[in-house]
Design a protein around this motif. Structure first.
Motif, PDB file in Angstrom:
ATOM      1  N   ALA A 194      32.953 -57.790 -27.518  1.00 21.56           N
ATOM      2  CA  ALA A 194      34.129 -58.441 -28.108  1.00 21.56           C
ATOM      3  C   ALA A 194      35.372 -58.261 -27.246  1.00 21.56           C
ATOM      4  O   ALA A 194      36.322 -59.033 -27.369  1.00 21.56           O
ATOM      5  CB  ALA A 194      34.383 -57.899 -29.509  1.00 21.56           C
ATOM      6  N   ASP A 195      35.371 -57.240 -26.367  1.00 21.22           N
ATOM      7  CA  ASP A 195      36.516 -57.018 -25.487  1.00 21.22           C
ATOM      8  C   ASP A 195      36.564 -58.048 -24.357  1.00 21.22           C
ATOM      9  O   ASP A 195      37.647 -58.325 -23.832  1.00 21.22           O
ATOM     10  CB  ASP A 195      36.462 -55.619 -24.861  1.00 21.22           C
ATOM     11  N   VAL A 196      35.412 -58.562 -23.957  1.00 23.14           N
ATOM     12  CA  VAL A 196      35.334 -59.429 -22.764  1.00 23.14           C
ATOM     13  C   VAL A 196      34.455 -60.652 -23.033  1.00 23.14           C
ATOM     14  O   VAL A 196      33.463 -60.877 -22.344  1.00 23.14           O
ATOM     15  CB  VAL A 196      34.796 -58.627 -21.556  1.00 23.14           C
ATOM     16  N   PRO A 197      34.805 -61.479 -23.998  1.00 22.94           N
ATOM     17  CA  PRO A 197      33.919 -62.597 -24.367  1.00 22.94           C
ATOM     18  C   PRO A 197      33.767 -63.643 -23.281  1.00 22.94           C
ATOM     19  O   PRO A 197      32.749 -64.346 -23.247  1.00 22.94           O
ATOM     20  CB  PRO A 197      34.600 -63.173 -25.612  1.00 22.94           C
ATOM     21  N   ASN A 198      34.747 -63.795 -22.387  1.00 25.07           N
ATOM     22  CA  ASN A 198      34.698 -64.848 -21.376  1.00 25.07           C
ATOM     23  C   ASN A 198      34.724 -64.330 -19.943  1.00 25.07           C
ATOM     24  O   ASN A 198      34.882 -65.115 -19.011  1.00 25.07           O
ATOM     25  CB  ASN A 198      35.873 -65.812 -21.581  1.00 25.07           C
ATOM     26  N   LEU A 199      34.549 -63.027 -19.756  1.00 26.16           N
ATOM     27  CA  LEU A 199      34.588 -62.463 -18.410  1.00 26.16           C
ATOM     28  C   LEU A 199      33.375 -62.917 -17.603  1.00 26.16           C
ATOM     29  O   LEU A 199      32.230 -62.721 -18.020  1.00 26.16           O
ATOM     30  CB  LEU A 199      34.619 -60.932 -18.476  1.00 26.16           C
ATOM     31  N   ARG A 200      33.652 -63.515 -16.438  1.00 20.18           N
ATOM     32  CA  ARG A 200      32.591 -64.016 -15.567  1.00 20.18           C
ATOM     33  C   ARG A 200      32.502 -63.278 -14.237  1.00 20.18           C
ATOM     34  O   ARG A 200      31.471 -63.342 -13.567  1.00 20.18           O
ATOM     35  CB  ARG A 200      32.798 -65.515 -15.307  1.00 20.18           C
ATOM     36  N   GLN A 201      33.576 -62.605 -13.851  1.00 19.60           N
ATOM     37  CA  GLN A 201      33.590 -61.919 -12.557  1.00 19.60           C
ATOM     38  C   GLN A 201      34.229 -60.541 -12.709  1.00 19.60           C
ATOM     39  O   GLN A 201      35.277 -60.389 -13.340  1.00 19.60           O
ATOM     40  CB  GLN A 201      34.376 -62.736 -11.526  1.00 19.60           C
TER      41      GLN A 201
END
Length: 370
Positions: A194-201
């Motif tokens: 939930a802290d990084v739902p869209n982190l890709r890199q």
């Protein structure tokens, strides 16, 4: 009569400025019609991570002209003057008292933010920086420790707690560069999906990289080169679950057999990698370049989907003046049929092209300098 430069559409002028040095763009600002377009170009992206005094001048410009602050979208600055032990050595303009952060908050359109010069995630006296960053709407964040910090459990808890607060306030964050901090593994693993739902890199040390690899559902680009300063920091002994990673950057010590012995097993954890960048932590030797390439090629069989391969030095001087032979580059293509591009130690990009009457063979040609 040919059109004048200032009569061109703003979008075209902006594209032209991309190919000009900043000094040339500054000269164009003497033209009253060109000045707004030049300012929009110059203030959209500002890189001052190693320049605290110029960072101060930038914030002063924002304080004097709100329109310039609103132009900033990519801002990387040095906040060394905020450090309690350094602020006395800087002369802050009256407009920026007490620390310039109120002025930074005027830049409401920042999407990419980088900050150095202060340990803002571990120092409780710098909590006001956290508040400014939490009110941004970021897709990229870069932060690093300044001067090194101790790696005790209390510091680890403070850093991870503050980092999670930042991440939770930035749901659209796609890229995080987090170098220098040495974090306890158990504390790092408290980071949740939930802290990084869209982190890709993610770029950073291996302990945090493993935590984000586990927590971030969309993570597909992992850079383990940041913060790797010594042989003891090489990531190869770690156990990874890297099936979702498509782009990987790592380091290798060319002259240490122990590094090579674990390199292959390390890559086995990333079977779906399509873009692989290998950074050398020691000097390239022109006489042994071919053997280096042979060693690398022999360990890449665990990444059959490889489409782009880069082999560079961590420092540009480590790989200066080398000239790989086409036959060496063709070895990689023979081993990995999907390989399309290769970036050499001189940062030249090579492209593999079909050859022969039946098109089953391949040549390699240099396409550009990156």
């Amino acid at each position: 009569m040919p059109p004048k430069l200032q009569d061109l559409p703003p979008e075209l002028l902006d594209h032209i400025m991309y190919f000009l040095p900043a000094s040339s763009v500054l000269h164009l600002m003497v033209n009253r019609k060109m000045r707004p377009v030049c300012e929009q170009y110059l203030y959209r992206t500002v890189e001052l991570l190693a320049l605290p005094y110029r960072s101060l001048h930038l914030l002063k410009a924002f304080a004097l002209r709100l329109d310039l602050a609103l132009l900033a979208q990519n801002l990387h600055i040095n906040f060394e003057w905020c450090h309690p032990g350094q602020i006395a050595s800087y002369k802050l303009p009256t407009l920026l008292q007490p620390d310039g952060l109120a002025t930074l908050s005027l830049a409401k359109n920042i999407r990419s933010f980088g900050i150095t010069g202060v340990n803002w995630l571990s120092d409780p006296t710098l909590a006001h920086i956290l508040e400014v960053v939490r009110h941004m709407n970021l897709t990229y964040l870069l932060t690093e420790d300044w001067g090194g910090i101790r790696s005790d459990l209390e510091t680890s808890r403070a850093v991870v707690s503050n980092l999670r607060a930042i991440l939770q306030s930035q749901p659209q964050l796609e890229s995080l560069a987090f170098s220098g901090y040495r974090i306890d593994a158990a504390i790092a693993n408290t980071i949740e999906p939930a802290d990084v739902p869209n982190l890709r890199q993610f770029q950073g040390r291996t302990t945090l990289a493993q935590a984000f690899l586990h927590a971030a559902p969309k993570l597909n680009d992992l850079n383990l080169a940041l913060g790797t300063e010594s042989r003891s920091n090489t990531p190869f002994p770690q156990i990874w679950d890297g099936h979702k990673i498509r782009a990987l950057t790592t380091v290798v010590f060319l002259k240490y057999s122990s590094s090579w012995n674990s390199f292959g097993s390390f890559l086995e954890s990333f079977p779906n990698v399509e873009n692989l960048a290998i950074l050398a932590m020691d000097w390239f030797d022109d006489d042994d370049l071919s053997s280096y390439f042979d060693s690398i090629a022999s360990h890449l069989r665990t990444v059959p989907l490889l489409r782009k391969l880069e082999i560079r030095g961590v420092l540009q001087s480590l790989a200066k003046g080398l000239d790989p032979k086409p036959r060496d580059l063709l070895k990689f293509k023979e081993c990995y049929p999907n390989l399309e591009r290769f970036v050499d130690t001189e940062e030249r990009e090579w492209v593999y092209t079909p050859s022969g009457e039946d098109g089953r063979g391949f040549d390699v040609r240099r396409e550009c300098l990156l």
